[in-house]
Design a protein around this motif. Structure first.
Motif, mmCIF file in Angstrom:
data_model
loop_
_atom_site.group_PDB
_atom_site.id
_atom_site.type_symbol
_atom_site.label_atom_id
_atom_site.label_comp_id
_atom_site.label_asym_id
_atom_site.label_seq_id
_atom_site.Cartn_x
_atom_site.Cartn_y
_atom_site.Cartn_z
ATOM 1 N N LEU A 115 -24.461 0.237 16.814
ATOM 2 C CA LEU A 115 -23.718 1.511 16.864
ATOM 3 C C LEU A 115 -23.711 2.085 18.271
ATOM 4 N N THR A 116 -24.856 1.972 18.919
ATOM 5 C CA THR A 116 -24.961 2.555 20.251
ATOM 6 C C THR A 116 -24.094 1.802 21.252
ATOM 7 N N MET A 117 -23.951 0.528 21.081
ATOM 8 C CA MET A 117 -23.205 -0.293 22.023
ATOM 9 C C MET A 117 -21.693 -0.277 21.704
ATOM 10 N N ALA A 118 -21.330 0.139 20.539
ATOM 11 C CA ALA A 118 -19.913 0.102 20.139
ATOM 12 C C ALA A 118 -19.135 1.253 20.778
ATOM 13 N N LYS A 119 -17.839 1.103 20.759
ATOM 14 C CA LYS A 119 -16.967 2.166 21.253
ATOM 15 C C LYS A 119 -17.066 3.312 20.274
ATOM 16 N N PRO A 120 -16.848 4.516 20.704
ATOM 17 C CA PRO A 120 -17.010 5.669 19.815
ATOM 18 C C PRO A 120 -16.204 5.568 18.536
ATOM 19 N N GLU A 121 -14.966 5.075 18.582
ATOM 20 C CA GLU A 121 -14.164 4.984 17.372
ATOM 21 C C GLU A 121 -14.782 3.995 16.391
ATOM 22 N N ALA A 122 -15.280 2.861 16.902
ATOM 23 C CA ALA A 122 -15.894 1.834 16.053
ATOM 24 C C ALA A 122 -17.200 2.359 15.480
ATOM 25 N N ALA A 123 -17.921 3.174 16.257
ATOM 26 C CA ALA A 123 -19.198 3.727 15.805
ATOM 27 C C ALA A 123 -18.975 4.672 14.645
ATOM 28 N N VAL A 124 -17.951 5.494 14.710
ATOM 29 C CA VAL A 124 -17.644 6.443 13.637
ATOM 30 C C VAL A 124 -17.263 5.670 12.379
ATOM 31 N N LYS A 125 -16.476 4.624 12.571
ATOM 32 C CA LYS A 125 -16.063 3.812 11.429
ATOM 33 C C LYS A 125 -17.277 3.117 10.792
#
Length: 134
Positions: A115-125
């Motif tokens: 989650l921390t490494m993902a892009k913000p949109e992917a993290a929310v998803k």
């Protein structure tokens, strides 16, 4: 002159009856001595037997005492063994629980790092997906 040979013959006659008396006395003395030796031998054997018997009684009592101590020690060791087996089972259960928690914690950390490494949109998803799984 014929009286002279008669005189020596007279002492010879009393010597013959005295000789069997001496022989009987000597035999009686030998029998008494043998009887005394037999009694002494019997007394010595009885004394030796009693000494050995008393030593055997002492050894027997010592062995009984040692057996009692060893039996008590064995009972204590069996009790400790039972307690150790119970503690070992408890520790194996604790180890299994801790291994499960550690594995679960590792998975959590792995997902958290993703989650921390993902892009913000992917993290929310991904967070929304996790919330739906619960």
């Amino acid at each position: 002159e014929p009286a002279e040979p008669a005189e020596p013959a007279e002492p010879a006659e009393p010597a013959e009856p005295a000789e069997p008396e001496n022989l009987l006395t000597m035999l009686a003395n030998e029998v008494k001595m043998m009887k005394k030796q037999g009694q002494d031998s019997e007394a010595k054997l009885k004394s030796l037997f009693m000494e050995d018997f008393q030593a055997g009684v002492k050894r027997h009592n010592a062995l009984l005492s040692q057996n009692k101590v060893l039996t008590e020690t064995l009972e204590k060791m069996q009790s400790y063994h039972t307690r150790l087996e119970t503690a070992d089972k408890h520790l194996q259960g604790t180890q299994s629980t801790l291994e499960t928690r550690l594995h679960d914690g590792g998975l959590f950390m792995q997902k958290l790092s993703e989650l921390t490494m993902a892009k913000p949109e992917a993290a929310v998803k991904a967070l929304e997906t996790l919330q739906k799984q619960k």
